[in-house]
Design an enzyme around this catalytic site. Structure first.
Site, PDB file in Angstrom:
ATOM      1  N   GLN A  25       0.825  -1.219   0.000  1.00 30.59           N
ATOM      2  CA  GLN A  25       0.000   0.000   0.000  1.00 30.59           C
ATOM      3  C   GLN A  25       0.860   1.270   0.000  1.00 30.59           C
ATOM      4  O   GLN A  25       0.353   2.355  -0.290  1.00 30.59           O
ATOM      5  CB  GLN A  25      -0.972   0.005   1.189  1.00 30.59           C
ATOM      6  N   CYS A  48     -10.813   0.015   3.617  1.00 35.66           N
ATOM      7  CA  CYS A  48      -9.431  -0.137   3.147  1.00 35.66           C
ATOM      8  C   CYS A  48      -8.883   1.242   2.817  1.00 35.66           C
ATOM      9  O   CYS A  48      -9.550   2.036   2.133  1.00 35.66           O
ATOM     10  CB  CYS A  48      -9.405  -1.018   1.895  1.00 35.66           C
ATOM     11  N   HIS A  73      -7.450  -9.590   5.984  1.00 34.78           N
ATOM     12  CA  HIS A  73      -7.543  -8.485   5.021  1.00 34.78           C
ATOM     13  C   HIS A  73      -6.140  -8.088   4.554  1.00 34.78           C
ATOM     14  O   HIS A  73      -5.891  -7.923   3.356  1.00 34.78           O
ATOM     15  CB  HIS A  73      -8.258  -7.309   5.702  1.00 34.78           C
ATOM     16  N   GLU A  74      -5.228  -7.939   5.528  1.00 35.93           N
ATOM     17  CA  GLU A  74      -3.859  -7.503   5.176  1.00 35.93           C
ATOM     18  C   GLU A  74      -3.110  -8.586   4.405  1.00 35.93           C
ATOM     19  O   GLU A  74      -2.350  -8.276   3.479  1.00 35.93           O
ATOM     20  CB  GLU A  74      -3.079  -7.119   6.442  1.00 35.93           C
TER      21      GLU A  74
HETATM   22  O1  K1U Z   1      -5.608  -2.423   4.820  1.00 35.25           O
HETATM   23  C1  K1U Z   1      -6.020  -1.295   5.034  1.00 35.25           C
HETATM   24  O2  K1U Z   1      -6.211  -0.517   4.114  1.00 35.25           O
HETATM   25  C2  K1U Z   1      -6.309  -0.834   6.437  1.00 35.25           C
HETATM   26  C3  K1U Z   1      -7.733  -1.095   6.876  1.00 35.25           C
HETATM   27  C4  K1U Z   1      -7.741  -2.341   7.733  1.00 35.25           C
HETATM   28  C5  K1U Z   1      -9.065  -3.009   7.961  1.00 35.25           C
HETATM   29  C6  K1U Z   1     -10.154  -2.312   8.415  1.00 35.25           C
HETATM   30  C7  K1U Z   1     -11.356  -2.965   8.654  1.00 35.25           C
HETATM   31  C8  K1U Z   1     -11.452  -4.305   8.428  1.00 35.25           C
HETATM   32  C9  K1U Z   1     -10.367  -4.994   7.955  1.00 35.25           C
HETATM   33  C10 K1U Z   1      -9.168  -4.344   7.731  1.00 35.25           C
HETATM   34  C11 K1U Z   1      -8.192   0.110   7.675  1.00 35.25           C
HETATM   35  O3  K1U Z   1      -7.623   0.449   8.649  1.00 35.25           O
HETATM   36  S1  K1U Z   1      -9.575   0.975   7.078  1.00 35.25           S
HETATM   37  C12 K1U Z   1      -9.823   2.237   8.341  1.00 35.25           C
HETATM   38  C13 K1U Z   1     -10.413   1.707   9.599  1.00 35.25           C
HETATM   39  O4  K1U Z   1     -10.902   0.599   9.643  1.00 35.25           O
HETATM   40  C14 K1U Z   1     -10.392   2.530  10.835  1.00 35.25           C
HETATM   41  C15 K1U Z   1      -9.903   3.801  10.849  1.00 35.25           C
HETATM   42  C16 K1U Z   1      -9.893   4.543  12.027  1.00 35.25           C
HETATM   43  C17 K1U Z   1     -10.376   4.012  13.177  1.00 35.25           C
HETATM   44  C18 K1U Z   1     -10.875   2.736  13.191  1.00 35.25           C
HETATM   45  C19 K1U Z   1     -10.888   1.990  12.025  1.00 35.25           C
HETATM   46 ZN    ZN Z   2      -6.749  -2.740   2.799  1.00 38.62          ZN
END
Ligand code: K1U
Ligand code: ZN
Length: 171
Positions: A53, A96, A138-139
């Site tokens: 990313q 994401c 997810h990651e």
């Molecule tokens: O992979 C990424 O882009 C990060 C993603 C991770 C994720 C979130 C939700 C479910 C599975 C994986 C994120 O962090 S999106 C933003 C987010 O979830 C968030 C942002 C601020 C506070 C709490 C959550």
């Molecule tokens: Zn993601």
């Protein structure tokens, strides 16, 4: 340490679709990358980030799913593997950082057993459930060039990419 730009499906879809390569050695150079990734994730803000990313095709993930303000609990995963996944699945509304402002429900195994190297290069085996299990899956999808919208219908996926491109154009 530095905040790096996060690639999105609007500007770098082919990069995000590529498969990341294993890390050969956990050294200071890799730790500097993980430090930058963590800064980038906190600044976004997000709860996880894969190296691809920020444009680095290596099998590296950072995460912090702690909910308490001020009490950071960063986790680092190098060359993570899923050793076992439960048959039971659970839905979660995922987001994401590479697909900003798009959220949708994805169904994944509820529990997984993981093996990875940590920040110091020490091998760890542990079980994950709840948000930890959701986030690591997810990651780890990112490491294979898979985005959470790839788990949705073609219609929803195309709508999501269109929305991100439209927002990027307007910005
Ligand atoms: O992979 C990424 O882009 C990060 C993603 C991770 C994720 C979130 C939700 C479910 C599975 C994986 C994120 O962090 S999106 C933003 C987010 O979830 C968030 C942002 C601020 C506070 C709490 C959550
Ligand atoms: Zn993601």
């Amino acid at each position: 340490m530095a905040v790096r730009p996060i690639l999105t499906v609007a500007d770098a879809a082919p990069v995000l679709k590529q498969k990341s390569l294993p890390v050969e050695k956990v050294d200071d150079e890799l730790r500097a990358l993980m430090d930058d990734m963590l800064d980038t994730m906190y600044a976004a803000p997000g709860i996880g980030l894969a190296a691809i990313q920020v444009g680095v095709p290596r099998r590296v993930i950072v995460m912090d799913i702690s909910r308490e303000e001020g009490a950071r609990e960063p986790r680092y995963f190098v060359n993570p593997e899923i050793l076992w996944a439960s048959e039971e699945t659970a839905p979660y509304e995922e987001g994401c950082l590479s697909i900003p402002e798009v959220y949708d429900e994805v169904e994944r195994p509820a529990r997984v057993r993981l093996r990875y190297l940590n920040y110091d290069g020490v091998e760890i085996e542990e079980d994950a459930e709840g948000l930890y299990a959701v986030c690591i899956q997810h990651e780890m999808d990112h490491l294979e060039g898979v985005l959470f919208i790839d788990h949705l219908s073609r219609l929803k996926r195309e709508r999501a990419v269109k929305a991100v491109k439209k927002a990027a154009k307007a910005a």
